[in-house]
Design a protein around this motif. Structure first.
Motif: not given
Length: 147
Positions: A87-95, A116-134
């Motif tokens: 993870s670096e800033e808002h980029n996220l790569e999940i092995g 399958n979704a976790l293997s495709a994650v490229d970035n994330y945003i945290i807003s308050e108590k919510t983590l959104t991965v895209s």
């Protein structure tokens, strides 16, 4: 004597109001806790736009990112799983997830979709108590919440 009582009464009232104001400020500070990727367990709320279901024994599907050796771990609804992430800033790569190999009537299909979704994650945003991965096209893959 009467004016002294009035002054005392006004002073006490002002003191009480100041204490109330300070306690409101403290409550507001406590409410604005900044959540980071690491340091808490994230529970799955939606996966590919569909509301997540609880896993076996009504246990929530979860993920936790650990700072130690950039590892993650969680519960997929049937199996416990773990792996490495970057993870670096808002980029996220999940092995790839390494999971136990239990068979469950409930949760296996959602668990496979989660992996399958976790293997495709490229970035994330945290807003308050919510983590959104895209993914790399900014399409939301999953949404998690924390306490």
């Amino acid at each position: 004597m009467n004016s002294l009582l009035k002054k005392l009464s006004l002073g006490i009232t002002a003191s009480i109001l100041c204490v109330a104001c300070q306690s409101n400020d403290i409550e507001k500070e406590q409410e604005t806790v900044v959540h980071t990727l690491t340091g808490q367990v994230w529970n799955l709320t939606t996966l590919a736009g569909v509301k997540a279901t609880l896993g076996e024994n009504n246990k929530p599907v979860s993920i936790e990112f650990l700072t130690e050796k950039n590892t993650y771990r969680g519960y997929g609804g049937c199996n416990n799983y773990s792996g490495r992430y970057e993870s670096e800033e808002h980029n996220l790569e999940i092995g790839p997830a390494r999971a136990t190999r239990m068979f469950c009537q409930k949760g296996s299909e959602q668990e496979n979709k989660l992996f399958n979704a976790l293997s495709a994650v490229d970035n994330y945003i945290i807003s308050e108590k919510t983590l959104t991965v895209s993914d790399d096209l900014n399409q939301v893959l999953a949404v998690f919440t924390t306490k």
